[in-house]
Motif scaffolding. Structure first.
Motif, short mmCIF file in Angstrom:
data_model
loop_
_atom_site.label_atom_id
_atom_site.label_comp_id
_atom_site.label_asym_id
_atom_site.label_seq_id
_atom_site.Cartn_x
_atom_site.Cartn_y
_atom_site.Cartn_z
N LYS A 19 -25.37 -50.21 -97.29
CA LYS A 19 -25.57 -51.64 -97.55
C LYS A 19 -24.29 -52.28 -98.08
O LYS A 19 -23.96 -53.42 -97.73
CB LYS A 19 -26.73 -51.84 -98.53
CG LYS A 19 -26.57 -51.18 -99.89
CD LYS A 19 -27.83 -51.37 -100.72
CE LYS A 19 -27.72 -50.67 -102.08
NZ LYS A 19 -28.98 -50.81 -102.85
N SER A 75 -27.03 -55.50 -94.20
CA SER A 75 -26.95 -55.22 -95.64
C SER A 75 -28.21 -55.69 -96.35
O SER A 75 -28.72 -55.01 -97.25
CB SER A 75 -25.72 -55.93 -96.23
OG SER A 75 -25.56 -55.60 -97.59
N ASP A 76 -28.77 -56.83 -95.94
CA ASP A 76 -30.01 -57.32 -96.54
C ASP A 76 -31.16 -56.36 -96.30
O ASP A 76 -32.01 -56.15 -97.17
CB ASP A 76 -30.36 -58.70 -95.98
CG ASP A 76 -29.41 -59.79 -96.45
OD1 ASP A 76 -28.75 -59.58 -97.50
OD2 ASP A 76 -29.31 -60.83 -95.77
N ARG A 84 -21.96 -55.12 -96.14
CA ARG A 84 -21.63 -56.36 -96.84
C ARG A 84 -20.13 -56.62 -96.79
O ARG A 84 -19.69 -57.76 -96.63
CB ARG A 84 -22.10 -56.30 -98.30
CG ARG A 84 -21.97 -57.62 -99.03
CD ARG A 84 -22.93 -58.65 -98.47
NE ARG A 84 -24.28 -58.42 -98.93
CZ ARG A 84 -25.37 -58.90 -98.31
NH1 ARG A 84 -25.24 -59.60 -97.19
NH2 ARG A 84 -26.57 -58.65 -98.79
N TYR A 144 -30.99 -53.13 -96.03
CA TYR A 144 -30.84 -52.02 -96.96
C TYR A 144 -31.19 -52.44 -98.38
O TYR A 144 -31.77 -51.67 -99.15
CB TYR A 144 -29.41 -51.48 -96.91
CG TYR A 144 -29.18 -50.46 -95.82
CD1 TYR A 144 -29.78 -49.21 -95.89
CD2 TYR A 144 -28.38 -50.74 -94.73
CE1 TYR A 144 -29.57 -48.25 -94.90
CE2 TYR A 144 -28.16 -49.80 -93.73
CZ TYR A 144 -28.76 -48.56 -93.83
OH TYR A 144 -28.56 -47.62 -92.83
N TYR A 145 -30.85 -53.66 -98.75
CA TYR A 145 -31.17 -54.13 -100.09
C TYR A 145 -32.69 -54.23 -100.30
O TYR A 145 -33.18 -54.10 -101.41
CB TYR A 145 -30.55 -55.51 -100.34
CG TYR A 145 -29.12 -55.44 -100.82
CD1 TYR A 145 -28.77 -54.67 -101.91
CD2 TYR A 145 -28.12 -56.14 -100.16
CE1 TYR A 145 -27.46 -54.59 -102.35
CE2 TYR A 145 -26.80 -56.08 -100.59
CZ TYR A 145 -26.48 -55.30 -101.68
OH TYR A 145 -25.18 -55.23 -102.10
#
Length: 328
Positions: A237, A309-310, A241, A312-313
């Motif tokens: 993530k 990335s979102d 990013r 994974y967040y």
């Protein structure tokens, strides 16, 4: 080429003629065992019968060699592997396709209507660290290249093509280890890397790098590849990013490039032929058109990596979130 022709061609390359395969060889012991009459028959075969066979084989070889010479004119040779490509490729207008680094079905029309002002606000600590990392990398780049945007773009693309390849490779290996699907992300990331590589191929036609810039590319790519590889292993993530913010900087750089083109500080030369075919640009396209479509590509990569990335967040894996389709 038929199997018979291919076999003859292989024999000729190996230095073996077809006639030599028909030559009859008999050892002295064999001639003794055969006796006088049979020995005479063998001698007759080796002189009278084999000669017509040799002559006939030579005629066949000569005919096939002439036919091969004619076929060689229709064979396209790949400049990388040296592989014969018997199938001819052509553009929509029927003219010959001359590019070996990409094929007609890999071309596309860039979506230039994408929002160029999108920015992901760094709210969490990893986001702030990623943002700070990218901003710190921009400072030495500005000093080194200043407003030489052609060479700047070349350097940018040699770096930008690394993350997609690293991410796609690691997701591919994880998919093999865990016997699981990837949700299309392997292909998406590898296509991103390929798209960035085509950006580089295009700008190589625009700006010829100097020797120290080529040396810098080797150093930067070696450092960045290993750093990103380790970073992706530790936190995918965070790695996505970083790429999202890198692409935001790329959009900004190409916007400045376009401003200099509009102001006449950089000559708006005709677009390279490779760019016209890759992005399906009009025949009279210029460098400004090329920079515009490249900037649109970078904006799409920005959104894809921020979305990854979102995902994974949110505690999800990329395999549970289908990859964007046709994001170029």
């Amino acid at each position: 080429m038929s199997s018979r022709m291919a076999g003859s061609a292989i024999l000729r390359r190996a230095g073996v003629s077809a006639g030599s395969l028909f030559a009859t060889t008999v050892s002295p012991a064999a001639r003794t065992d055969l006796g006088g009459g049979r020995g005479a028959w063998v001698r007759m075969m080796s002189t009278s019968a084999v000669s017509p066979i040799k002559d006939e084989a030579a005629k066949v070889d000569n005919a096939e060699a002439a036919k091969d010479e004619g076929e060689k004119k229709d064979v396209a040779i790949s400049s990388y592997w040296g592989i014969d490509q018997l199938r001819k490729l052509a553009r929509d207008d029927g003219t010959e396709w001359k590019w070996s680094c990409f094929r007609p079905w890999e071309t596309y029309t860039a979506d230039t209507s994408i929002d160029l002002t999108t920015h992901h606000m760094p709210n969490t600590m990893p986001d702030k660290l990623a943002y700070f990392t990218v901003k710190s990398l921009r400072f030495p780049t500005d000093i080194f290249f200043q407003r030489r945007y052609g060479c700047r773009a070349m350097m940018l693309e040699t770096v930008a093509a690394v993350p997609g390849m690293v991410g796609g490779m690691l997701l591919h290996l994880r998919s093999l280890r865990r016997f699981e699907q990837s949700g299309g992300w392997i292909r998406a990331l590898l296509e991103e890397a390929e798209n960035e590589r085509m950006h580089l191929m295009t700008f190589m036609e625009v700006a010829q790098p100097r020797w120290y810039e080529r040396a810098l590319v080797i150093v930067v790519q070696g450092v960045f590849f290993n750093a990103y590889f380790i970073g992706y292993l530790l936190s995918p993530k965070f790695a996505h990013r970083v790429v999202g913010y890198l692409e935001e900087e790329a959009v900004h750089s190409y916007t400045e490039f376009l401003k200099d083109l509009d102001d006449g500080k950089i000559e708006n030369v005709p677009a390279p032929a490779i760019a016209i075919d890759y992005w399906r640009l009009p025949a009279n396209a210029t460098l400004k058109d090329v920079v515009t479509v490249v900037r649109a590509d970078e904006a799409h990569h920005r959104d894809v990596n921020h979305f990854a990335s979102d995902v994974y967040y949110q505690g999800m894996k990329l395999k549970t979130a289908p990859a964007p389709i046709g994001y170029h």
